[in-house]
Design a protein around this motif. Structure first.
Motif, PDB file in Angstrom:
ATOM      1  N   ASP A   1     -43.699  16.962 -19.865  1.00 49.33           N
ATOM      2  CA  ASP A   1     -43.845  18.350 -20.281  1.00 49.33           C
ATOM      3  C   ASP A   1     -45.050  18.434 -21.219  1.00 49.33           C
ATOM      4  O   ASP A   1     -44.929  18.334 -22.439  1.00 49.33           O
TER       5      ASP A   1
ATOM      6  N   TRP B   1     -46.555  11.815 -14.831  1.00 49.07           N
ATOM      7  CA  TRP B   1     -47.020  13.178 -15.023  1.00 49.07           C
ATOM      8  C   TRP B   1     -46.063  14.204 -14.421  1.00 49.07           C
ATOM      9  O   TRP B   1     -45.966  15.341 -14.905  1.00 49.07           O
ATOM     10  N   GLN B   2     -45.358  13.845 -13.383  1.00 41.92           N
ATOM     11  CA  GLN B   2     -44.363  14.761 -12.812  1.00 41.92           C
ATOM     12  C   GLN B   2     -43.242  15.058 -13.806  1.00 41.92           C
ATOM     13  O   GLN B   2     -42.714  16.178 -13.854  1.00 41.92           O
ATOM     14  N   ASN B   3     -42.887  14.059 -14.608  1.00 39.99           N
ATOM     15  CA  ASN B   3     -41.789  14.208 -15.562  1.00 39.99           C
ATOM     16  C   ASN B   3     -42.245  14.585 -16.965  1.00 39.99           C
ATOM     17  O   ASN B   3     -41.414  14.715 -17.871  1.00 39.99           O
TER      18      ASN B   3
ATOM     19  N   LEU C   1     -48.209   9.002 -11.137  1.00 42.14           N
ATOM     20  CA  LEU C   1     -47.667  10.237 -10.575  1.00 42.14           C
ATOM     21  C   LEU C   1     -46.283  10.535 -11.143  1.00 42.14           C
ATOM     22  O   LEU C   1     -45.988  11.682 -11.524  1.00 42.14           O
ATOM     23  N   GLU C   2     -45.418   9.533 -11.185  1.00 45.31           N
ATOM     24  CA  GLU C   2     -44.072   9.740 -11.709  1.00 45.31           C
ATOM     25  C   GLU C   2     -44.108  10.165 -13.173  1.00 45.31           C
ATOM     26  O   GLU C   2     -43.338  11.031 -13.605  1.00 45.31           O
TER      27      GLU C   2
ATOM     28  N   LYS D   1     -51.946  18.782 -16.399  1.00 43.72           N
ATOM     29  CA  LYS D   1     -50.888  18.183 -15.582  1.00 43.72           C
ATOM     30  C   LYS D   1     -51.176  18.353 -14.098  1.00 43.72           C
ATOM     31  O   LYS D   1     -51.069  17.389 -13.315  1.00 43.72           O
ATOM     32  N   ASN D   2     -51.571  19.530 -13.689  1.00 43.54           N
ATOM     33  CA  ASN D   2     -51.889  19.775 -12.280  1.00 43.54           C
ATOM     34  C   ASN D   2     -53.074  18.935 -11.823  1.00 43.54           C
ATOM     35  O   ASN D   2     -53.121  18.484 -10.668  1.00 43.54           O
TER      36      ASN D   2
ATOM     37  N   LEU E   1     -51.841  15.355 -11.228  1.00 38.79           N
ATOM     38  CA  LEU E   1     -51.007  15.293 -10.024  1.00 38.79           C
ATOM     39  C   LEU E   1     -51.846  15.385  -8.754  1.00 38.79           C
ATOM     40  O   LEU E   1     -51.471  14.857  -7.710  1.00 38.79           O
ATOM     41  N   GLU E   2     -52.998  16.039  -8.848  1.00 37.26           N
ATOM     42  CA  GLU E   2     -53.872  16.189  -7.681  1.00 37.26           C
ATOM     43  C   GLU E   2     -54.733  14.957  -7.440  1.00 37.26           C
ATOM     44  O   GLU E   2     -54.976  14.589  -6.282  1.00 37.26           O
TER      45      GLU E   2
ATOM     46  N   LYS F   1     -50.871   7.509  -5.112  1.00 39.47           N
ATOM     47  CA  LYS F   1     -49.429   7.253  -5.149  1.00 39.47           C
ATOM     48  C   LYS F   1     -49.097   5.983  -5.914  1.00 39.47           C
ATOM     49  O   LYS F   1     -48.034   5.888  -6.529  1.00 39.47           O
TER      50      LYS F   1
END
Length: 365
Positions: free
Chosen positions: A160, A156-158, A153-154, A130-131, A134-135, A139
């Motif tokens: 789990d 992977w941010q949400n 991005l959205e 996940k990190n 995000l890296e 965008k």
């Protein structure tokens, strides 16, 4: 009616005219003076020209680029002038060499994409998948979830996500304008950590886009699951442009429009076309489908597509992303019809003027 006789001095000077005409005829035969030239200016200029020292040329320390035979260049020039067809072929050859010569900047920039992909994969192991996403996702990045493209991005941010994904690139290609490229490789899904045996395998295609700070970020990421594929992870196939547009910039909008329409009619016209896929596929095309190992090469792909072609499926392109040179274009979209739904991605490469061929197709249906 009689014609008035010319003055005698013109007759007395006619021997000069005859002599000059003889010289011109001789020079024409040698190819030095063309038919449209009726004077000796060109010959006199050549005759009075100062010789160039042999040491002046960087590539001619031993008597010139044509070796020790100092008459070789004049012989070649005479041959080219004597056979215009050969001259045309020679010009085309030199033009092709200039177009296809690999730019060192292309190799340097492609290495940056490869190293970024490898760093992306290592971050997934070291800091978690996940990190890592995000890296390295941009965008505006696109991934595919539940048969729909969504913002990466959205998503992977949400999400789990507890497992770990490991992967290895095997192919990388870059556009001539050095602002777009893609990687292809194999991935393994581990339920808890990278040391345990994978629970599933597959292939991925990642479209990379250069950012304003000259870094590379993921623009599109897509994968399909299938049985394990064993490859030599140490070797990455590097692919470079085969066609150089007249301009390596400001071709994006036109290329996106043309390839988007080409993609729209590609599958649609296959319903009635006698030669459904041949003109659309590159020789080294790669096809990816869920639960199937990669299909590689034009002939294998044609056989496969004819076998699985479904006229009830509708491919709807949503967006085209092009390099600034227009030589590499990615189209992605959704699939519907026949009670099925899915997503697809195609990468087109320009092989000649206004001629784009499919080099990668991934379908998740």
């Amino acid at each position: 009616m009689r014609v008035e006789k010319k003055p005698e001095k013109a007759v007395l000077g006619s021997h000069r005219v005859v002599a000059e005409n003889a010289k011109i005829a001789m020079l024409r035969k040698a190819g030095i003076v063309g038919r449209g030239e009726n004077n000796l200016t060109k010959y006199k200029d050549m005759k009075n020209r100062k010789p160039v020292p042999q040491s002046a040329g960087r590539s001619a320390p031993d008597g010139g680029a044509f070796g020790r035979d100092k008459n070789a260049l004049s012989k070649l020039s005479h041959w080219v002038r004597g056979d215009r067809r050969f001259g045309g072929l020679l010009f085309i050859l030199f033009l092709q060499i200039s177009l296809f010569a690999q730019d060192p900047k292309q190799k340097d920039e492609l290495q940056k994409i490869i190293q970024t992909e490898k760093a992306f994969a290592q971050t997934s192991i070291d800091k978690g998948t996940k990190n890592a996403f995000l890296e390295y996702l941009s965008k505006e990045s696109i991934i595919f979830n539940n048969s729909m493209p969504v913002n990466g991005l959205e998503h992977w941010q949400n999400l789990d996500f507890k497992g770990v994904i490991t992967w290895q690139p095997i192919i990388a290609e870059i556009a001539g304008s050095l602002d777009l490229g893609y990687t292809i490789g194999n991935y393994q899904l581990h339920n808890t950590n990278a040391e345990e045996e994978p629970s599933s395998f597959g292939s991925f295609v990642t479209l990379w886009k250069k950012q304003a700070d000259n870094s590379w970020k993921v623009a599109i990421d897509m994968e399909v699951s299938h049985d394990e594929v064993i490859t030599n992870n140490a070797n990455i196939t590097e692919i470079y442009p085969v066609f150089k547009p007249y301009e390596l910039k400001n071709q994006m909008v036109l290329a996106e429009r043309m390839v988007f329409m080409k993609d729209h009619f590609y599958w649609k016209n296959a319903k009635s076309s006698l030669n459904q896929f041949d003109t659309h596929l590159a020789q080294n095309v790669r096809i990816y489908r869920r639960n199937l190992k990669p299909i590689i090469g034009k002939q294998n792909t044609k056989v496969f597509l004819k076998k699985v072609y479904n006229k009830n499926l509708i491919y709807t392109g949503l967006k085209a992303i092009s390099s600034n040179a227009g030589d590499l274009v990615c189209v992605y979209g959704v699939i519907s019809g026949g009670g099925k739904s899915g997503t697809y991605l195609r990468i087109y490469k320009q092989e000649a003027k206004d001629a784009w061929k499919i080099v990668v197709e991934m379908v998740n249906l």
